[in-house]
Design an enzyme around this catalytic site. Structure first.
Site, PDB file in Angstrom:
ATOM      1  N   SER A  56       0.798  -1.224   0.000  1.00  0.00           N
ATOM      2  CA  SER A  56       0.000   0.000   0.000  1.00  0.00           C
ATOM      3  C   SER A  56       0.831   1.274   0.000  1.00  0.00           C
ATOM      4  CB  SER A  56      -0.956   0.015   1.193  1.00  0.00           C
ATOM      5  OG  SER A  56      -0.252   0.214   2.405  1.00  0.00           O
ATOM      6  N   LYS A 117       0.731   4.514   6.906  1.00  0.00           N
ATOM      7  CA  LYS A 117       0.176   5.368   5.850  1.00  0.00           C
ATOM      8  C   LYS A 117       0.831   6.745   5.951  1.00  0.00           C
ATOM      9  CE  LYS A 117      -2.989   2.216   4.766  1.00  0.00           C
ATOM     10  NZ  LYS A 117      -2.836   1.384   3.551  1.00  0.00           N
TER      11      LYS A 117
END
Length: 260
Positions: A56, A117
Site C-alpha cells: 500500500s 500510511k
C-alpha cells in the site's frame, strides 16, 4: 562415618566450585536481564523496528522493508506501549503531525494490528479526491507526472508515477487505474484530534477514504505509534532477519534509505 582430615579439602574445593558456578550463572542472568530491559525501554520510549507486509505504500516502501520508527516524534500514548494497555487516552508531550509524514499506527478497529500510511489531512482540513488528484482545503496537491513504470510487487502491472509534494515532503505515488475506486470521493472534514491518512499506492490502499469498518476511517491521534524515519534493510518476500539461511536474499539498493 566421620570425615577424615584428608577428605575435607576436596569437599571444600567442590563447594567453592559449586558456589562459583552459581555466582557466574547469576551474573550472566543479570547481564541478560539488563540487556532485555534496556531493549524494551528503547523500543517503548525511543525507536522500534517494523516490517512492511503489504504494497500500500509503494514505491517508497515495499514488502520486505525493515524500517525504524521514532516513538518520541509526536509524544507518547498507550499505542506506543507494547500490547496497547488499557490506559487513559491522549498523548504525553503530544505534538501535531505534519502533512506528508509517514506514520505507523494501531488500526482503530483492531488495535493489535499496526498499519502504515501517510498523513494527508490535519485537524480542521477538508480533504477530497477528484479524478485521482488529492485536494486539501480546495487546493490540489502539487504533483508532477513521471511516466509509466512496472509495479514493484506486481511486475506484470503497469502503473503511472507522480511526484507529489506537501510542504517539506516530496514523494512518488502510484496510480494504477484511472477512475478506480477511491479516485473520486466526497469531502472529508477532519475533526480535532484526528488525521486523514492515505497510502502512496493510491489504487491499492485501504485508508481514510474508506470507513473504519473496511479501511482506516479518520485516524485518532492517540492511535499513532510513531513516525517512520528510515529503511535500514530490505529482504525479498519469504526472507527475513530471523531466517539465517535467507540473510543474503536481499533487495539491493534498499539499505539505509531515508523515508520522504
Amino acid at each position: 562415618m566421620t570425615d577424615t582430615l584428608a577428605d575435607r579439602p576436596a569437599v571444600t574445593s567442590r563447594s567453592r566450585r559449586s558456589r562459583g558456578a552459581v555466582s557466574e550463572t547469576l551474573d550472566i542472568l543479570r547481564t541478560v536481564g539488563a540487556g532485555l530491559a534496556a531493549a524494551v525501554a528503547i523500543q517503548t520510549v525511543l525507536f522500534q523496528p517494523f516490517t512492511i507486509p503489504s504494497s500500500s505504500m509503494e514505491p517508497g516502501l515495499v514488502i520486505g522493508d525493515y524500517l525504524v520508527v521514532s516513538k518520541f516524534a509526536y509524544g507518547w500514548s498507550r499505542a506506543s506501549l507494547p500490547l496497547n494497555p488499557p490506559l487513559p487516552g491522549g498523548r504525553l508531550f503530544g505534538k501535531t503531525a505534519e502533512r506528508g509524514d509517514v506514520v505507523v499506527f494501531r488500526l482503530p478497529r483492531d488495535p493489535q494490528a499496526t498499519w502504515i500510511k501517510r498523513i494527508i489531512g490535519l485537524p480542521g482540513d477538508r480533504v477530497q479526491m477528484r479524478g485521482g488528484v488529492v485536494y486539501v482545503n480546495d487546493a490540489a496537491l502539487a504533483r508532477q507526472p513521471l511516466g509509466l513504470t512496472v509495479d514493484h510487487d506486481q511486475p506484470e502491472l503497469a502503473v503511472r508515477r507522480y511526484r507529489e509534494t506537501q510542504g517539506a515532503h516530496s514523494y512518488v505515488t502510484y496510480d494504477a487505474f484511472q477512475g478506480g475506486e477511491g479516485d473520486d470521493t466526497g469531502v472529508f472534514v477532519v475533526p480535532e484530534g484526528q488525521y486523514f491518512v492515505m497510502g502512496d499506492n493510491r489504487d491499492n490502499s485501504l485508508d481514510s477514504r474508506w470507513p473504519a469498518e473496511t479501511g482506516v476511517g479518520l485516524l485518532p491521534a492517540e492511535n499513532i505509534v510513531g513516525r517512520a524515519e528510515i529503511v535500514v534493510a530490505s529482504w525479498n518476500p519469504g526472507a527475513g532477519l530471523f531466517k539465517p539461511w535467507t540473510w543474503f536474499d536481499v533487495q539491493p539498493g534498499r539499505f539505509f534509505l531515508p523515508i520522504d
